[in-house]
Design a protein around this motif. Structure first.
Motif, mmCIF file in Angstrom:
data_model
loop_
_atom_site.group_PDB
_atom_site.id
_atom_site.type_symbol
_atom_site.label_atom_id
_atom_site.label_comp_id
_atom_site.label_asym_id
_atom_site.label_seq_id
_atom_site.Cartn_x
_atom_site.Cartn_y
_atom_site.Cartn_z
ATOM 1 N N VAL A 133 3.661 14.930 19.980
ATOM 2 C CA VAL A 133 2.326 15.465 19.693
ATOM 3 C C VAL A 133 2.318 16.981 19.838
ATOM 4 C CG1 VAL A 133 -0.060 15.523 20.502
ATOM 5 C CG2 VAL A 133 1.127 13.338 20.290
ATOM 6 N N ASN A 134 2.981 17.499 20.869
ATOM 7 C CA ASN A 134 3.053 18.948 21.062
ATOM 8 C C ASN A 134 3.831 19.617 19.935
ATOM 9 O OD1 ASN A 134 2.551 21.181 23.196
ATOM 10 N ND2 ASN A 134 4.705 21.444 22.647
ATOM 11 N N GLN A 184 1.609 19.849 16.928
ATOM 12 C CA GLN A 184 0.630 20.920 17.110
ATOM 13 C C GLN A 184 1.238 22.281 16.797
ATOM 14 O OE1 GLN A 184 -0.773 21.388 21.110
ATOM 15 N NE2 GLN A 184 -2.472 22.713 20.528
ATOM 16 N N LEU A 207 1.726 22.621 13.012
ATOM 17 C CA LEU A 207 0.466 22.850 12.304
ATOM 18 C C LEU A 207 0.011 24.295 12.427
ATOM 19 C CD1 LEU A 207 -1.546 19.598 13.153
ATOM 20 C CD2 LEU A 207 -0.494 20.220 10.972
ATOM 21 N N ILE A 208 0.149 24.873 13.610
ATOM 22 C CA ILE A 208 -0.253 26.271 13.801
ATOM 23 C C ILE A 208 0.645 27.205 12.992
ATOM 24 C CG2 ILE A 208 -0.449 28.124 15.500
ATOM 25 C CD1 ILE A 208 -1.257 26.060 17.547
ATOM 26 N N LEU A 221 1.672 29.979 22.588
ATOM 27 C CA LEU A 221 1.302 28.645 23.065
ATOM 28 C C LEU A 221 1.794 28.394 24.488
ATOM 29 C CD1 LEU A 221 1.798 26.315 19.959
ATOM 30 C CD2 LEU A 221 -0.336 27.081 21.008
ATOM 31 N N LYS A 255 -1.091 27.531 27.127
ATOM 32 C CA LYS A 255 -1.046 26.205 27.747
ATOM 33 C C LYS A 255 -0.787 26.306 29.254
ATOM 34 C CE LYS A 255 0.236 23.447 23.729
ATOM 35 N NZ LYS A 255 -0.862 22.458 23.867
ATOM 36 N N SER A 314 9.978 21.142 22.935
ATOM 37 C CA SER A 314 9.394 21.276 21.597
ATOM 38 C C SER A 314 10.040 22.423 20.826
ATOM 39 C CB SER A 314 7.887 21.497 21.703
ATOM 40 O OG SER A 314 7.264 20.438 22.402
#
Length: 273
Positions: A42-43, A46, A49-50, A84, A88, A129
């Protein structure tokens, strides 16, 4: 049955603390999803997508890396990865919980373990990631060449450290002013969408514009990171030492404020609100 035997030696205590941190990190990662692998996926999605959104945005604006000769996607990845990781880290530490949380009722647990678990948990997720994305792009699209991988990784660690320092300050003031702390934390993260400098380089800014961004340690870290990544870019207007000293100062302030808050915090504070 409820007795907890404490270690009498320094080495034993260190191993016990390390074990507590490990289990707390696992719990922190699995709190995002029941499956730790899915949480990392999921990370990754994300981040992708960014990066995709910024790629199409800069493509529509006709902006390219005019001052840096190199991979355009590497320019985007360097900014998004560091951004990020910092953001985060701020959110993870700021929401680590108060001294009255249920986890703190267990005898071996303490605030330092909880903070270290939140910090290392978010760093582990971001690092895995980043490695997966870089490996996948190098294999599927084109090899990525980084001039100084060690320096770039040091800037990633520095962004994580400064993010934890900022989050620690927000965490310390949260029991006293919960709404104000939440507003300031959200405002800081939103401001960094613009003032982090992930979509441009510091050498291309004029004197007036530079003063608007120079206060932000993340702006210095991203620009210095690109200096380590690209062979033809030499950052002149930023300094990683500034970001390091800001992180150290905020960490000391946050630890002192957290120690003072822990001595005075009460369960009745949240009840009266």
């Amino acid at each position: 049955m409820f007795h907890y035997s404490r270690n009498q030696t320094l080495v034993g205590g260190a191993f016990t603390t390390a074990e507590l941190v490990f289990h707390a990190v696992v719990r922190n990662i699995r709190s995002q999803h029941s499956n730790a692998v899915v949480a990392i996926i999921v990370n990754i999605i994300q981040v992708l997508l960014i990066v995709t959104a910024f790629y199409f945005l800069l493509s529509l604006l006709g902006t390219r890396v005019a001052k840096i000769r190199g991979e355009f996607i590497l320019f985007l990845l360097s900014g998004v990865f560091v951004f990020l990781t910092h953001i985060k880290s701020v959110g993870a530490i700021a929401s680590a919980g108060s001294g009255n949380s249920p986890m703190m009722l267990h005898s071996p647990m303490n605030r330092i373990v909880m903070l270290m678990a939140s910090a290392f948990g978010i760093f582990y997720t971001q690092l895995v990631s980043i490695l997966v994305i870089l490996f996948g792009y190098s294999v599927a699209v084109a090899p990525l060449e980084v001039q100084d991988p060690g320096g770039a990784f040091a800037m990633l660690v520095l962004s994580w450290f400064t993010g934890c320092a900022v989050g620690l300050v927000f965490l310390a003031i949260q029991p006293w002013f919960p709404r104000l702390a939440a507003i300031l934390s959200l405002a800081y993260r939103r401001l960094n969408m613009i003032f982090s400098g992930k979509m441009f380089i510091a050498n291309a800014l004029g004197g007036f514009m530079l003063t608007m961004f120079a206060w932000n340690p993340l702006f210095h870290i991203i620009d210095q990171c690109r200096g380590f990544i690209f062979r033809n870019y030499f950052p002149r207007n930023t300094s990683w030492e500034y970001a390091l000293w800001v992180g150290i100062v905020l960490t000391m302030i946050g630890l002192m404020a957290e120690f003072y808050t822990r001595k005075h915090v009460s369960k009745s504070w949240s009840a009266r609100r």
